[in-house]
Design an enzyme around this catalytic site. Structure first.
Site, PDB file in Angstrom:
ATOM      1  N   HIS A  12      -4.397 -22.877 -12.668  1.00 50.63           N
ATOM      2  CA  HIS A  12      -3.805 -22.217 -11.493  1.00 50.63           C
ATOM      3  C   HIS A  12      -4.793 -22.128 -10.321  1.00 50.63           C
ATOM      4  O   HIS A  12      -4.710 -21.209  -9.518  1.00 50.63           O
ATOM      5  CB  HIS A  12      -3.276 -20.832 -11.883  1.00 50.63           C
ATOM      6  CG  HIS A  12      -4.341 -19.869 -12.338  1.00 50.63           C
ATOM      7  ND1 HIS A  12      -4.112 -18.889 -13.269  1.00 50.63           N
ATOM      8  CD2 HIS A  12      -5.647 -19.724 -11.967  1.00 50.63           C
ATOM      9  CE1 HIS A  12      -5.222 -18.207 -13.461  1.00 50.63           C
ATOM     10  NE2 HIS A  12      -6.171 -18.693 -12.678  1.00 50.63           N
ATOM     11  N   HIS A  59      -5.931 -11.457 -10.400  1.00 45.39           N
ATOM     12  CA  HIS A  59      -7.390 -11.555 -10.267  1.00 45.39           C
ATOM     13  C   HIS A  59      -7.938 -10.377  -9.471  1.00 45.39           C
ATOM     14  O   HIS A  59      -8.669 -10.557  -8.488  1.00 45.39           O
ATOM     15  CB  HIS A  59      -7.773 -12.870  -9.600  1.00 45.39           C
ATOM     16  CG  HIS A  59      -7.366 -14.095 -10.375  1.00 45.39           C
ATOM     17  ND1 HIS A  59      -6.063 -14.532 -10.466  1.00 45.39           N
ATOM     18  CD2 HIS A  59      -8.089 -14.956 -11.121  1.00 45.39           C
ATOM     19  CE1 HIS A  59      -6.004 -15.618 -11.217  1.00 45.39           C
ATOM     20  NE2 HIS A  59      -7.226 -15.895 -11.625  1.00 45.39           N
ATOM     21  N   HIS A 193     -13.882 -23.468 -16.992  1.00 46.81           N
ATOM     22  CA  HIS A 193     -14.490 -23.180 -15.687  1.00 46.81           C
ATOM     23  C   HIS A 193     -15.263 -21.874 -15.704  1.00 46.81           C
ATOM     24  O   HIS A 193     -14.982 -20.984 -16.494  1.00 46.81           O
ATOM     25  CB  HIS A 193     -13.482 -23.203 -14.526  1.00 46.81           C
ATOM     26  CG  HIS A 193     -12.416 -22.138 -14.490  1.00 46.81           C
ATOM     27  ND1 HIS A 193     -11.509 -21.912 -15.503  1.00 46.81           N
ATOM     28  CD2 HIS A 193     -12.069 -21.251 -13.516  1.00 46.81           C
ATOM     29  CE1 HIS A 193     -10.657 -20.962 -15.155  1.00 46.81           C
ATOM     30  NE2 HIS A 193     -10.987 -20.520 -13.943  1.00 46.81           N
ATOM     31  N   GLU A 240      -9.301 -17.697 -19.744  1.00 51.43           N
ATOM     32  CA  GLU A 240      -7.904 -17.668 -19.277  1.00 51.43           C
ATOM     33  C   GLU A 240      -6.983 -18.448 -20.217  1.00 51.43           C
ATOM     34  O   GLU A 240      -5.768 -18.222 -20.255  1.00 51.43           O
ATOM     35  CB  GLU A 240      -7.794 -18.249 -17.859  1.00 51.43           C
ATOM     36  CG  GLU A 240      -8.405 -17.356 -16.795  1.00 51.43           C
ATOM     37  CD  GLU A 240      -8.277 -17.926 -15.375  1.00 51.43           C
ATOM     38  OE1 GLU A 240      -8.384 -17.144 -14.438  1.00 51.43           O
ATOM     39  OE2 GLU A 240      -8.094 -19.157 -15.201  1.00 51.43           O
TER      40      GLU A 240
HETATM   41  C1  DHB Z   1     -11.088 -20.979  -9.282  1.00 48.24           C
HETATM   42  C2  DHB Z   1     -10.368 -21.074 -10.472  1.00 48.24           C
HETATM   43  C3  DHB Z   1      -9.614 -19.995 -10.921  1.00 48.24           C
HETATM   44  O1  DHB Z   1      -8.925 -19.980 -12.109  1.00 48.24           O
HETATM   45  C4  DHB Z   1      -9.522 -18.853 -10.161  1.00 48.24           C
HETATM   46  O2  DHB Z   1      -8.714 -17.868 -10.582  1.00 48.24           O
HETATM   47  C5  DHB Z   1     -10.254 -18.722  -8.979  1.00 48.24           C
HETATM   48  C6  DHB Z   1     -11.030 -19.804  -8.544  1.00 48.24           C
HETATM   49  C7  DHB Z   1     -11.893 -22.119  -8.759  1.00 48.24           C
HETATM   50  O3  DHB Z   1     -12.093 -23.115  -9.472  1.00 48.24           O
HETATM   51  O4  DHB Z   1     -12.305 -22.074  -7.612  1.00 48.24           O
HETATM   52 FE    FE Z   2      -8.016 -17.774 -12.526  1.00 49.84          FE
END
Ligand code: DHB
Ligand code: FE
Length: 279
Positions: A12, A59, A193, A240
């Site tokens: 997302h 978030h 990530h 996540e």
């Molecule tokens: C990013 C990825 C995410 O899942 C998020 O909630 C906020 C930022 C990113 O890769 O920048």
């Molecule tokens: Fe996220």
């Protein structure tokens, strides 16, 4: 009766929404990512679900960190996009099916999953970006959306095992709803990530590929992953992915993978997408 016929797992990343909202999707950085979203849009347009149950996380945008529900369900009539710092995304208001949402709330709570009931809820990129990925830029979203929000941001998050069990209970709840409705469930977030600290930018293709493979082949391995496993192997925000296990738990044991797309990097994130149909 209502029936969940398929599940979609998808990242997302907020920048995906920005790229769509500002017309960047044909640029070289974005083109290969969006090329992979064509088939999921075609699949959704053909399947035409009446309702999407969209499992996502806020978030600390719409929900203040002062109050942190582990699991929450949106039961209001509609959900407007939240202001994430640059104004709300220019996307349609999300319309609920409040009757089914209340049925889910009742069934899940009586089944001992104590979801927080959200009469009002603004929705951030965690919910709106997956809709944009699946539907493009329509004037109205083509189905009703029931948001299920999960705390994956502030420790202690729920376990993957608990998430999978919640998925099972969601399936039972849907199947005890009398109206004939075609339901698709989305699990969102991930894949690997980390967006802060020393390991910021971490991506682990091997972990992600094994996760995508095992969603259909060996979901019990994924159910057994601990928070430390996610954080070590997929970065702090890779956790996540526990939301994908809610989606998986709501499907049959036997599923057919009908589509997969994986592209790295997108912003700081490995962007993955999978469609699983019930056999
Ligand atoms: C990013 C990825 C995410 O899942 C998020 O909630 C906020 C930022 C990113 O890769 O920048
Ligand atoms: Fe996220």
């Amino acid at each position: 009766m209502a029936k969940i016929i398929a599940g979609i797992g998808t990242s997302h990343v907020p920048a995906i929404g920005v790229a769509m909202d500002t017309g960047l999707t044909d640029q070289p950085y974005w083109k290969p990512l969006f090329a992979g979203y064509g088939p999921v849009r075609e699949w959704l347009a053909q399947v035409k679900p009446d309702v999407v149950i969209l499992v996502y996380n806020d978030h600390c945008v719409a929900l203040s960190p002062e109050t942190v529900p582990t699991f929450a369900i949106g039961v209001g009539d509609e959900f407007v996009p939240a202001d994430e710092g640059w104004g709300p995304r220019p996307v349609p208001v999300v319309k609920n099916d409040p009757d089914l949402a209340w049925h889910l709330a009742e069934s899940l709570i009586l089944d001992e999953f104590d979801l927080t009931i959200m009469n009002q809820l603004k929705v951030d990129h965690g919910l709106t970006v997956p809709l944009s990925i699946g539907c493009g830029q329509p004037a109205e979203w083509p189905f009703k959306v029931i948001p299920i929000e999960v705390n994956v941001v502030l420790y202690p998050q729920p376990t993957g095992r608990r998430c999978h069990a919640l998925g099972r209970a969601i399936r039972k709840a849907v199947e005890s709803y009398a109206q004939d409705l075609k339901v698709v469930i989305f699990g969102t977030g991930g894949m690997s990530h980390q967006i802060h600290g020393e390991r910021s930018g971490l991506i682990n293709k091997e972990f992600d590929t094994a996760f995508l493979n095992d969603l259909s082949a060996n979901p019990q391995r994924l159910v057994g992953l601990t928070h430390v496993d996610y954080i070590r192997d997929s970065g702090a925000e890779g956790i996540e992915l526990i939301m994908w296990l809610i989606m998986r738990g709501a499907l049959n044991d036997d599923v057919k993978e009908v589509y997969r797309h994986y592209h790295i990097p997108v912003s700081n994130t490995a962007a993955g997408l999978i469609i699983l149909e019930n056999k």
